[in-house]
Design an enzyme around this catalytic site. Structure first.
Site, short mmCIF file in Angstrom:
data_model
loop_
_atom_site.label_atom_id
_atom_site.label_comp_id
_atom_site.label_asym_id
_atom_site.label_seq_id
_atom_site.Cartn_x
_atom_site.Cartn_y
_atom_site.Cartn_z
N TYR A 110 -2.21 -0.93 4.84
CA TYR A 110 -3.48 -1.34 5.69
C TYR A 110 -4.65 -0.56 4.91
CZ TYR A 110 -2.45 2.51 9.07
OH TYR A 110 -2.42 3.72 9.51
N CYS A 111 -5.63 -1.20 4.68
CA CYS A 111 -6.98 -0.77 4.09
C CYS A 111 -6.92 -0.12 2.82
CB CYS A 111 -7.77 0.38 5.30
SG CYS A 111 -9.50 0.75 4.64
N PRO A 112 -6.17 -0.83 1.79
CA PRO A 112 -5.69 -0.42 0.74
C PRO A 112 -7.11 -0.02 -0.19
CG PRO A 112 -5.55 -2.85 0.74
CD PRO A 112 -5.81 -2.28 2.13
N LYS A 158 1.74 6.22 0.83
CA LYS A 158 0.65 6.51 1.09
C LYS A 158 0.43 7.29 2.33
CE LYS A 158 -4.04 4.02 2.48
NZ LYS A 158 -4.72 2.92 2.49
#
Length: 276
Positions: free
Chosen positions: A138-140, A151
């Site tokens: 999420y939110c790359p 991550k």
């Protein structure tokens, strides 16, 4: 405050505990940027929150965001939209938000600012931390931070006046798979039917993890804060833990804080009213 304190960095250690204070860290960000720009004194800002989803401005364009917000409420998460771009992230008691505010922004490029945070994270936690987008997180972002392809942090930045804020979202401990599943459900509900022009993340709940798991050691939020401060001290900063309250009580700070808060309240009213 003056330029004679070139190697001093002011520490602002903040813990949000009340739902009604959820916008405070981002209002502080606007005020700190103004302070750093005008006084050329860097600031290190740590903050943590209750279970919260922080949405980006782009998330407001989701086709069924009302359905997504309902799911967040069902899972007992508060949510709000920040006053900057990007996509949503989850914060809770196991996530450390760390912002490094630096003056003289024209002397540091966007990539150099990101790399400075990368180096702080490497020195603090592990030389194995690499940069590069983890596309199914999420939110790359281009400057995602990962260990062995998983991550553990994301970085963004804001620039205003003569200052830059380099913001790191660090998964220290907790259940990152649960956080990822929450955001996966949010986007699958909110982005139906799929947006024609914006590609929202297709989240893989296994591509993100926590620092304590990757380092195979017990690690608390307080541990992580102290390790970062130790790194800043080794980089020749003198960490001032007592004087930021003087800054917060100054009239220029209060004015900048109020202006940023007004903007945040306006954007969040639009979100709750369903205005795109």
């Amino acid at each position: 405050m003056n330029n004679s304190l070139d190697n001093t960095i002011l520490l602002y250690n903040q813990k949000i505990t009340k739902d009604e204070d959820m916008l405070v860290p981002f209002a502080d960000t606007g005020a700190i940027l103004k302070f750093v720009s005008e006084n050329s004194i860097p600031v290190a800002h740590f903050w943590t929150t209750p279970p919260t989803v922080i949405l980006g401005l782009q998330d407001q364009r989701l086709k069924n965001i009302e359905g997504g917000m309902k799911r967040l409420e069902e899972k007992r998460y508060i949510y709000y939209v920040r006053n900057s771009g990007g996509l949503g992230v989850v914060t809770d008691s196991g996530i450390l938000n760390f912002t490094l505010f630096l003056p003289n922004k024209n002397n540091i490029t966007i990539d150099e600012a990101y790399e400075q945070m990368h180096q702080i994270m490497q020195k603090t936690f592990s030389e194995k931390i690499e940069t590069g987008e983890i596309t199914r997180s999420y939110c790359p972002g281009t400057y995602d931070l990962s260990i062995d392809g998983k991550k553990i942090a994301g970085i963004s930045q804001r620039r205003a006046g003569n200052a830059v804020a380099i913001m790191a979202y660090i998964s220290v401990t907790g259940d990152q798979k649960k956080r990822s599943q929450l955001m996966k459900d949010f986007y699958e509900i909110s982005n139906y039917p799929k947006h024609e022009n914006i590609e929202y993340p297709d989240i893989d709940v296994h591509c993100m993890t926590d620092l304590d798991k990757m380092l195979d050691q017990a690690l608390t939020i307080d541990d992580a804060k102290q390790k970062i401060l130790d790194t800043l001290s080794s980089d020749n900063y003198v960490v001032d833990k007592s004087n930021f309250n003087i800054v917060k009580e100054s009239l220029p700070y209060k004015d900048a804080y109020a202006q940023t808060m007004d903007d945040l309240i306006y954007k969040n009213k639009k979100l709750l009213l369903g205005e795109k």
